[in-house]
Motif scaffolding. Structure first.
Motif, mmCIF file in Angstrom:
data_model
loop_
_atom_site.group_PDB
_atom_site.id
_atom_site.type_symbol
_atom_site.label_atom_id
_atom_site.label_comp_id
_atom_site.label_asym_id
_atom_site.label_seq_id
_atom_site.Cartn_x
_atom_site.Cartn_y
_atom_site.Cartn_z
ATOM 1 N N SER A 960 0.834 -1.207 0.000
ATOM 2 C CA SER A 960 0.000 0.000 0.000
ATOM 3 C C SER A 960 0.866 1.253 0.000
ATOM 4 C CB SER A 960 -0.930 -0.001 1.213
ATOM 5 O OG SER A 960 -0.178 -0.103 2.403
ATOM 6 N N HIS A 961 2.097 1.153 0.538
ATOM 7 C CA HIS A 961 3.036 2.274 0.559
ATOM 8 C C HIS A 961 4.355 1.785 -0.044
ATOM 9 C CE1 HIS A 961 0.379 4.715 3.053
ATOM 10 N NE2 HIS A 961 0.187 3.620 3.802
ATOM 11 N N PRO A 962 4.502 1.936 -1.370
ATOM 12 C CA PRO A 962 5.752 1.449 -1.986
ATOM 13 C C PRO A 962 6.951 2.312 -1.598
ATOM 14 C CG PRO A 962 4.347 2.543 -3.597
ATOM 15 C CD PRO A 962 3.519 2.413 -2.375
ATOM 16 N N ASN A 963 6.687 3.614 -1.246
ATOM 17 C CA ASN A 963 7.769 4.518 -0.805
ATOM 18 C C ASN A 963 8.935 4.566 -1.806
ATOM 19 O OD1 ASN A 963 6.356 5.110 1.504
ATOM 20 N ND2 ASN A 963 7.379 3.527 2.717
ATOM 21 N N GLY A 964 8.611 4.409 -3.053
ATOM 22 C CA GLY A 964 9.625 4.442 -4.100
ATOM 23 C C GLY A 964 9.174 3.581 -5.277
ATOM 24 N N ILE A 965 10.139 3.280 -6.159
ATOM 25 C CA ILE A 965 9.844 2.435 -7.323
ATOM 26 C C ILE A 965 10.251 1.010 -6.967
ATOM 27 C CG2 ILE A 965 10.364 2.002 -9.744
ATOM 28 C CD1 ILE A 965 10.975 5.005 -10.022
ATOM 29 N N LEU A 966 9.265 0.077 -7.037
ATOM 30 C CA LEU A 966 9.557 -1.322 -6.722
ATOM 31 C C LEU A 966 10.491 -1.881 -7.782
ATOM 32 C CD1 LEU A 966 6.068 -2.721 -5.573
ATOM 33 C CD2 LEU A 966 7.914 -1.782 -4.187
ATOM 34 N N THR A 967 11.549 -2.574 -7.330
ATOM 35 C CA THR A 967 12.486 -3.196 -8.267
ATOM 36 C C THR A 967 12.219 -4.678 -8.439
ATOM 37 O OG1 THR A 967 14.034 -3.546 -6.454
ATOM 38 C CG2 THR A 967 14.261 -1.507 -7.692
ATOM 39 N N GLU A 968 11.762 -5.366 -7.396
ATOM 40 C CA GLU A 968 11.476 -6.804 -7.480
ATOM 41 C C GLU A 968 10.810 -7.258 -6.198
ATOM 42 O OE1 GLU A 968 15.877 -8.229 -5.879
ATOM 43 O OE2 GLU A 968 15.237 -8.724 -7.912
ATOM 44 N N TYR A 969 10.331 -8.538 -6.239
ATOM 45 C CA TYR A 969 9.834 -9.215 -5.046
ATOM 46 C C TYR A 969 10.779 -10.349 -4.715
ATOM 47 C CZ TYR A 969 5.335 -6.816 -5.669
ATOM 48 O OH TYR A 969 4.353 -5.879 -5.794
ATOM 49 N N ILE A 986 14.839 -21.834 0.459
ATOM 50 C CA ILE A 986 14.999 -21.598 -0.990
ATOM 51 C C ILE A 986 14.607 -20.161 -1.280
ATOM 52 C CG2 ILE A 986 14.274 -22.317 -3.301
ATOM 53 C CD1 ILE A 986 13.646 -25.063 -2.062
ATOM 54 N N ASP A 987 15.439 -19.471 -2.115
ATOM 55 C CA ASP A 987 15.258 -18.043 -2.377
ATOM 56 C C ASP A 987 14.936 -17.847 -3.851
ATOM 57 O OD1 ASP A 987 15.339 -15.324 -2.505
ATOM 58 O OD2 ASP A 987 17.124 -15.127 -1.249
ATOM 59 N N LEU A 988 13.809 -17.066 -4.150
ATOM 60 C CA LEU A 988 13.406 -16.774 -5.530
ATOM 61 C C LEU A 988 13.242 -15.266 -5.688
ATOM 62 C CD1 LEU A 988 10.648 -19.466 -6.260
ATOM 63 C CD2 LEU A 988 13.015 -19.460 -7.060
ATOM 64 N N LYS A 989 13.642 -14.712 -6.822
ATOM 65 C CA LYS A 989 13.434 -13.321 -7.166
ATOM 66 C C LYS A 989 12.335 -13.246 -8.208
ATOM 67 C CE LYS A 989 16.886 -11.895 -4.640
ATOM 68 N NZ LYS A 989 16.649 -11.162 -3.382
ATOM 69 N N ILE A 990 11.345 -12.347 -8.010
ATOM 70 C CA ILE A 990 10.181 -12.242 -8.897
ATOM 71 C C ILE A 990 10.106 -10.810 -9.370
ATOM 72 C CG2 ILE A 990 7.657 -12.466 -8.984
ATOM 73 C CD1 ILE A 990 7.871 -14.479 -6.714
ATOM 74 N N PRO A 991 9.848 -10.583 -10.673
ATOM 75 C CA PRO A 991 9.771 -9.226 -11.221
ATOM 76 C C PRO A 991 8.725 -8.397 -10.482
ATOM 77 C CG PRO A 991 9.894 -10.834 -12.983
ATOM 78 C CD PRO A 991 9.730 -11.631 -11.720
ATOM 79 N N ALA A 992 8.950 -7.089 -10.506
ATOM 80 C CA ALA A 992 8.095 -6.184 -9.731
ATOM 81 C C ALA A 992 6.719 -6.056 -10.339
ATOM 82 C CB ALA A 992 8.754 -4.815 -9.654
ATOM 83 N N ASN A 993 6.565 -6.418 -11.655
ATOM 84 C CA ASN A 993 5.255 -6.227 -12.268
ATOM 85 C C ASN A 993 4.347 -7.441 -12.093
ATOM 86 O OD1 ASN A 993 6.734 -7.930 -13.853
ATOM 87 N ND2 ASN A 993 6.230 -6.943 -15.817
ATOM 88 N N TYR A 1011 7.912 -16.843 2.832
ATOM 89 C CA TYR A 1011 8.237 -15.497 3.292
ATOM 90 C C TYR A 1011 8.309 -14.622 2.052
ATOM 91 C CZ TYR A 1011 10.008 -18.621 6.920
ATOM 92 O OH TYR A 1011 10.142 -19.624 7.838
ATOM 93 N N PHE A 1012 7.534 -13.485 2.024
ATOM 94 C CA PHE A 1012 7.387 -12.716 0.807
ATOM 95 C C PHE A 1012 7.488 -11.228 1.144
ATOM 96 C CE2 PHE A 1012 4.747 -10.987 -2.736
ATOM 97 C CZ PHE A 1012 5.523 -11.458 -3.783
ATOM 98 N N TYR A 1013 8.343 -10.464 0.374
ATOM 99 C CA TYR A 1013 8.464 -9.030 0.583
ATOM 100 C C TYR A 1013 8.882 -8.362 -0.709
ATOM 101 C CZ TYR A 1013 13.369 -10.446 1.248
ATOM 102 O OH TYR A 1013 14.604 -10.985 1.099
ATOM 103 N N ALA A 1014 8.654 -7.001 -0.757
ATOM 104 C CA ALA A 1014 8.997 -6.197 -1.939
ATOM 105 C C ALA A 1014 10.274 -5.407 -1.661
ATOM 106 C CB ALA A 1014 7.846 -5.256 -2.273
ATOM 107 N N GLN A 1015 10.921 -4.906 -2.751
ATOM 108 C CA GLN A 1015 12.156 -4.147 -2.633
ATOM 109 C C GLN A 1015 12.091 -2.918 -3.522
ATOM 110 O OE1 GLN A 1015 15.050 -7.924 -2.597
ATOM 111 N NE2 GLN A 1015 16.123 -5.988 -2.514
#
Length: 1186
Positions: A960-969, A986-993, A1011-1015
């Motif tokens: 709800s508050h990206p506080n910037g441009i999301l680069t990935e999940y 196990i670690d996975l990188k997912i596109p921001a779109n 465990y899931f978070y945005a960057q």
């Protein structure tokens, strides 16, 4: 061993011998039984000095006992009184008492005289005292004419009483015509002779009914003297009276009532003598006159007054010593003293003594051939003369007896025979009286007898003395021996004491003293014995005593009293108040252990005593109750020493209600200015009853006082009288003087006016003065009425002024007032702050700087600077919308400030304004700035859908508050095994779109934690967590179905029945062998062949067991099968699929696959997965359906 015998010496055998009492001629302590021959004994007689009531029959008592019963005769005035010749005189049958009937005829005076009674039988004669019979007398006063007495003020006076001589002497007192006792004091008092003495007379002594009364108690009559009239006049009145009209009797003298030293009215002279008899009350009297009234003091020369026997009566004018003895003889001095001098009088006291006994003769019982003595010893002052009589005849002329010999005060008997029996009288006399005592000598030969009742039961409290009676008689005197127990063991221990009357005493009785005791009496003629029984009881004790209590009036108080007593006794508990019965009031309630007093009043205060009684003992415990309350109001307020600025207030304290008064509070009312309103004036200590109060001018004061103690404050007293002080100039000026403008061109001067109490006089006004601080102008002044402000118009904007306000009234001005600085009115600032600069500190904080505005442009008091800022648009969405402006104010002259709480990655605009008391100035030009990116918030949601054997699909909403441009999940996950252990991460990188993602290559029927978070470019944001399970393998499900089908086949059931039959046969064989004597461990065999229905089933051997969290070998739980609706209930195991879906029920499709949706649970860290509970296996869930 030493034996303890009380109280007189006895003849005892030594060593460990039975406890035997030899009384050695002390038979006088014993009573001769009335069935044995004995001389007469006088048992009752009238008093020596016998005053009779002439209105009643005369009864002269004489009673005696003896064997055979005695006969009686009388003498009157020393000669035989023949009662048969006087028809009015009779003798009471079986008695010697005379009854003289004077009610019908005759006079009491006819029978006045000295009577003596004689009781006689064959063994001797006893005589009574000489009884002097006199009728009582209550004569009237002789008639006399009493002239009125007129006396100057201050003179002494004696009003004579001179009562008639009565028998017994009358009791004297003075009253008026209304039968009210006349008040007496140190100035006016009644003497021992009945006269009324005035040390000095006062006008209030004037009255016409001074009456002396004589009360004769014996006849219950009161005689009255004629009233005496007294008039006390002043010297001036006396000079105006014609002396010729006053007789000598009326006029005592015309000396002025000047003050004078004391002189004695009684006794006369400097010394006197007083004689008193031993044992009587010694009364010494000194009454003095003088002005002012003298006080009397007493001393004993060469000695001290006996503390416990000395009393002062009649306002110290009478000294009394009770039970006077020869040691009280000596010189006593009374001292009369007033302010002008002192005099003294010495009274020489001699104490004489009528005869009194040192050793009176006692009855003597002897056996034939024994010896004995009669002793008669008396003392007195002077020394009494001892004379002996035998059978009422002086021993000198009595028949001779060879067995007796007289040695002064002693008669010695040797080898007595029966003819020696007689009654002897000892007479001890001196000039003040005589003593007469009868004592017989009775010669008997009698077997021992025990007079105490047989089998008497004695009950004694432990640790107290026990007395076992053994009253005995015999002649010769028996010896006494005590035994204890049925076997008759003699008492040898020194804990026993035998008294001369045969009583056995155990000084400290103990439980082991319980038993049967035998008393044996022996003399040479025989023996007698008697058994008594002793029981020792536990003492009664109060184990919970009442305690001291302090309660407020109207409260409830409870006293507790718990009692413990011997179980064989009945205890009663009662309560006393001040050693009397409890008040008959329903407020007092007594139950088993408590006394409760409700609604306590002042009269309830006192000592409460709990008394516990049994038939053998009583104990008590006391506690004091103090009923307290706030004090009663003070009263009798009085104003004295009234000055212009002070007054003294005095009062009388009210009752403190059992709680000492700690202080008094004084309040005043100003009836002139604030009627009905009371103000605090002063406080003083609780020991004071006066206060010096400071006053203000022009106030109409009234005062009241309140008392305070530890409970609270009393009601106010009644108001004192009013006291108005004179007017004066004000002694103070108004306070809180200020100068502030309400408009740019005025100056408003305000102050706190004086109240009426402070005005000090009428017509209160104020002189208001002002001038510019920085100018050379003179003071401008104006006098205004009693108001609180004044407005000066036409002033320049915001200019400093000097101001002063002075009070005045009709008397004058107050002291010069203090000068206060103020300012004329403010206007809005004219200039905006310049050079506004913004420095962005981080994504949420910025610092703003500006240059201050010139002071002159502020045009008022600088309040500070105010920053307006607002968010212009979002950098991420690039859409412009209206944002409410925020305001931050910085006090004073600060030129920088911080803006906290900004949103990251946003555009802001701000401006700065200066603020004064009037308002804000113009705004500075807008300044724009942007905040950099920050880390995003957690994704808004996370759901797991479409579970398969080896994959799970995740769906989410962006933060709800990206506080910037999301680069990935970033997605991290790890499996959870059956023991709640976490597998590799196990670690996975997912596109921001992306908003969904399918995770593949998972293990079937396995729980996973995600465990899931945005960057953004700054870094990762907060994470969201969730758990889910892949579906079950269908091949294993089919195998489970086949296994269930085989278990339900008929051949399988038959095989199980055959095995059960075989086990039953083996048990029967074992039972038979056991009955033949063989040992067979049934318990172990039974354990080894337990019911297979309750054994756990394992998956690897083809059996089906219930799913368990950790142990595979637990037996099936009762009721663990799944219901027929094929839903999994939570109570079937410690874990449930529902637990991982936050309440969403899971269910199976027709193909056996699990369907459901997981709503994510947030977890702090991946490591915490170890704490999550394990999901039940779908295979086990399916097996539970069988």
């Amino acid at each position: 061993m030493q034996l303890k015998i009380m109280p007189k010496k006895k003849c005892l055998s030594a060593g460990r011998v039975p406890l035997i009492l030899f009384l050695c001629q002390m038979i006088s302590a014993l009573e001769v039984p009335l069935d044995l021959v004995q001389p007469p004994t006088i048992t009752q007689q009238s008093p020596k000095d016998y005053i009779i009531d002439p209105r009643e029959n005369i009864v002269i008592q004489c009673e005696a006992k003896g064997k055979p019963p005695p006969s009686f005769s009388w003498t009157r005035n020393g000669t035989h009184f023949d009662i048969d010749k006087d028809p009015l005189v009779t003798m009471k049958p079986g008695s010697g008492t005379l009854i003289i009937n004077i009610m019908s005829e005759g006079k009491a005076e006819t029978y006045e005289g000295i009577y003596q009674c004689t009781a006689r039988n064959e063994r001797g004669a006893a005589i009574s005292n000489n009884i002097v019979v006199r009728p009582s007398r209550s004569p009237l006063w002789t008639k006399e004419k009493l002239e009125p007495i007129t006396l100057p003020n201050g003179h002494p006076l004696v009003l004579p009483c001179r009562p008639p001589i009565g028998l017994p002497p009358a009791i004297i007192f003075w009253m008026d015509n209304s039968f009210q006792r006349l008040p007496q004091s140190e100035r006016v008092s009644q003497g021992l002779n009945g006269d009324l003495y005035f040390s000095n007379v006062l006008p209030e002594d004037t009255r016409e009914d001074y009456i002396c009364y004589a009360r004769f108690n014996h006849t219950q009559t009161i005689q009255q003297k004629q009233p005496i009239s007294l008039k006390v006049i002043s010297v001036d009145e006396l000079n105006d009276t014609i002396a010729a009209n006053l007789s000598d009797t009326e006029f005592y003298g015309a000396k002025s009532s000047r003050e004078r030293p004391p002189t004695f009215l009684t006794p006369e002279g400097n010394a006197s003598h007083k004689e008193e008899l031993r044992g009587n009350v010694l009364s010494l009297e000194c009454i003095a006159e003088g002005l002012p009234t003298p006080l009397i003091y007493w001393i004993k020369e060469d000695g001290t007054l006996p503390a416990n026997r000395t009393f002062y009566r009649n306002f110290q004018k009478t000294l009394q010593i009770i039970q006077v003895s020869e040691a009280d003889s000596g010189n006593y001095q009374c001292i009369a003293k007033n302010a002008l001098g002192a005099i003294h009088h010495t009274i020489s006291v001699t104490v004489k003594a009528a005869p009194y006994w040192i050793m009176a003769p006692r009855n003597l019982v002897l056996s034939p051939g024994e010896d004995g003595t009669l002793i008669c010893r008396a003392n007195g002052n002077p020394k009494p003369r001892i004379s002996w009589l035998t059978n009422g005849v002086p021993i000198e002329i009595a028949p001779d007896d060879p067995s007796r010999r007289i040695d002064g005060d002693t008669i010695i008997f040797t080898n007595v025979q029966e003819r020696s029996s007689a009654v002897y009288q000892c007479n001890a006399s001196n000039e003040y009286g005589y003593l007469l005592e009868n004592a017989f000598v009775n010669v008997l030969a009698e077997l021992p007898r025990i007079l105490t009742s047989a089998n008497t039961l004695y009950q004694v409290i432990a640790n107290r003395p026990a007395f076992l009676d053994c009253a005995f008689f015999g002649s010769p005197l028996p010896t006494i021996e005590w035994f204890k127990g049925a076997k008759g063991s003699a008492l040898h221990e020194d804990i026993y004491v035998v008294h001369e009357n045969g009583t056995l005493e155990i000084p400290v009785a103990q439980k082991d003293n319980t038993g049967t005791y035998t008393c044996v009496a022996r003399n040479k003629l025989g023996m007698a014995k008697n058994e008594v029984h002793l029981e020792i009881k536990d003492p009664t004790r109060i184990i919970k005593q009442p305690e001291y209590a302090v309660v407020q009036r109207g409260s409830t108080v409870s006293f507790e009293c718990k009692v413990k007593h011997d179980h064989t006794l009945i205890a009663t508990v009662s309560w006393l108040k001040d050693n009397g019965e409890l008040p008959n009031d329903e407020r007092f309630t007594v139950n088993k252990d408590h006394l409760v007093v409700t609604d306590a009043t002042d009269s309830d205060g006192g000592t409460y005593t709990c008394v516990a009684n049994t038939t053998l003992d009583a104990v008590s415990a006391s506690a004091v109750l103090s009923v307290v309350d706030v004090p009663n109001p003070p009263f009798d307020l009085e104003l004295t020493n009234q000055l212009e600025k002070s007054v003294q207030l005095s009062w009388t304290p009210g009752d403190d209600n059992n709680s000492p008064i700690t202080k008094f509070i004084i309040e005043y009312e100003d009836a002139m200015h604030e009627a009905g309103l009371w103000h605090h004036q002063a406080e003083v200590s609780g020991t004071q009853t006066t206060a010096q109060l400071k006053l203000s001018p022009y106030v109409n004061y009234s005062f009241r006082v309140m008392a305070e103690n530890s409970i609270g404050r009393s009601l106010p007293s009644e108001a004192s009288e009013q006291y108005q002080t004179k007017a004066a100039e004000p002694d103070k000026n108004p306070t809180a003087v200020e100068g502030l403008g309400s408009e740019p061109d005025n100056l408003v001067i305000t102050w706190k006016p004086l109240n009426g109490f402070e005005s000090n006089g009428p017509d209160l006004q104020y002189k208001v003065s002002w001038r510019q601080k920085d100018g050379d102008d003179e003071w401008t002044s104006v006098v205004v009425a009693n108001v609180s402000k004044y407005i000066v118009s036409g002033t320049p904007t915001f200019v400093p002024y000097l101001i002063k306000v002075q009070a005045l009234n009709v008397v004058g001005f107050a002291p010069e007032p203090a000068v206060v600085m103020g300012h004329s009115g403010e206007d809005l600032p004219m200039v905006a702050p310049g050079n506004v600069r913004v420095s962005v500190v981080n994504s949420t904080l910025a610092e703003v700087h500006w240059d201050p505005v010139p002071l002159k442009s502020i045009r008022g008091h600088l309040q500070g600077y105010r920053i307006y800022y607002w968010k212009a648009q979002s950098s991420s969405q690039r859409n412009r919308r209206h944002i409410e402006k925020k305001i931050l104010t910085f006090q004073g002259s600060k030129t920088h400030g911080m803006l906290p709480g900004l949103e990251p990655f946003s555009h802001y605009t701000l401006n700065v304004r200066v603020v004064n008391g009037k308002g804000e100035g113009p705004a500075s030009p807008d300044r724009a700035f942007s905040t950099p990116e920050g880390v995003p918030s957690a994704p808004s949601s996370l759901k797991i859908v479409n579970p398969t054997l080896d994959s799970l699909t995740l769906e989410w909403d962006p933060p709800s508050h990206p506080n910037g441009i999301l680069t990935e999940y970033t997605l991290k996950y790890q499996p959870i095994n059956s023991t709640h252990e976490l597998g590799p991460l196990i670690d996975l990188k997912i596109p921001a779109n992306k908003t969904h993602w399918t995770v593949k290559n998972l293990n079937f029927s396995t729980r996973y934690k995600f465990y899931f978070y945005a960057q953004t470019s700054v870094g990762p944001g907060s994470q969201i967590t969730e758990e889910a399970i892949t579906t079950v393998d269908e091949g294993k499900m089919a195998m489970a179905s086949r296994q269930v089908d085989i278990a339900t086949q008929g051949w399988f059931i038959g095989l199980m029945c055959a095995v059960a039959l075989l086990i039953l046969i083996l048990l029967i064989v074992c039972f038979i062998r056991r009955n033949k004597g063989g040992k067979y461990p049934v318990k172990e065999k039974e354990d080894a062949h337990a019911d297979p229905e309750i054994q756990p089933m394992k998956e690897d051997d083809g059996t089906f067991g219930e799913y368990s969290d950790a142990e595979d070998h637990k037996p099936l739980k009762k009721g663990s099968r799944t219901p027929s609706d094929r839903t999994v209930k939570k109570e079937d195991s410690d874990d449930s699929l529902v637990d991982y879906g936050e309440g969403v029920n899971g269910q199976f499709n027709e193909d056996g696959s699990f369907i459901g949706q997981y709503s994510g649970k947030k977890e702090k860290e991946p490591a915490e997965g170890n704490e999550s509970s394990e999901a039940p296996s779908p295979v086990n869930a399916m097996n539970s359906f069988v």
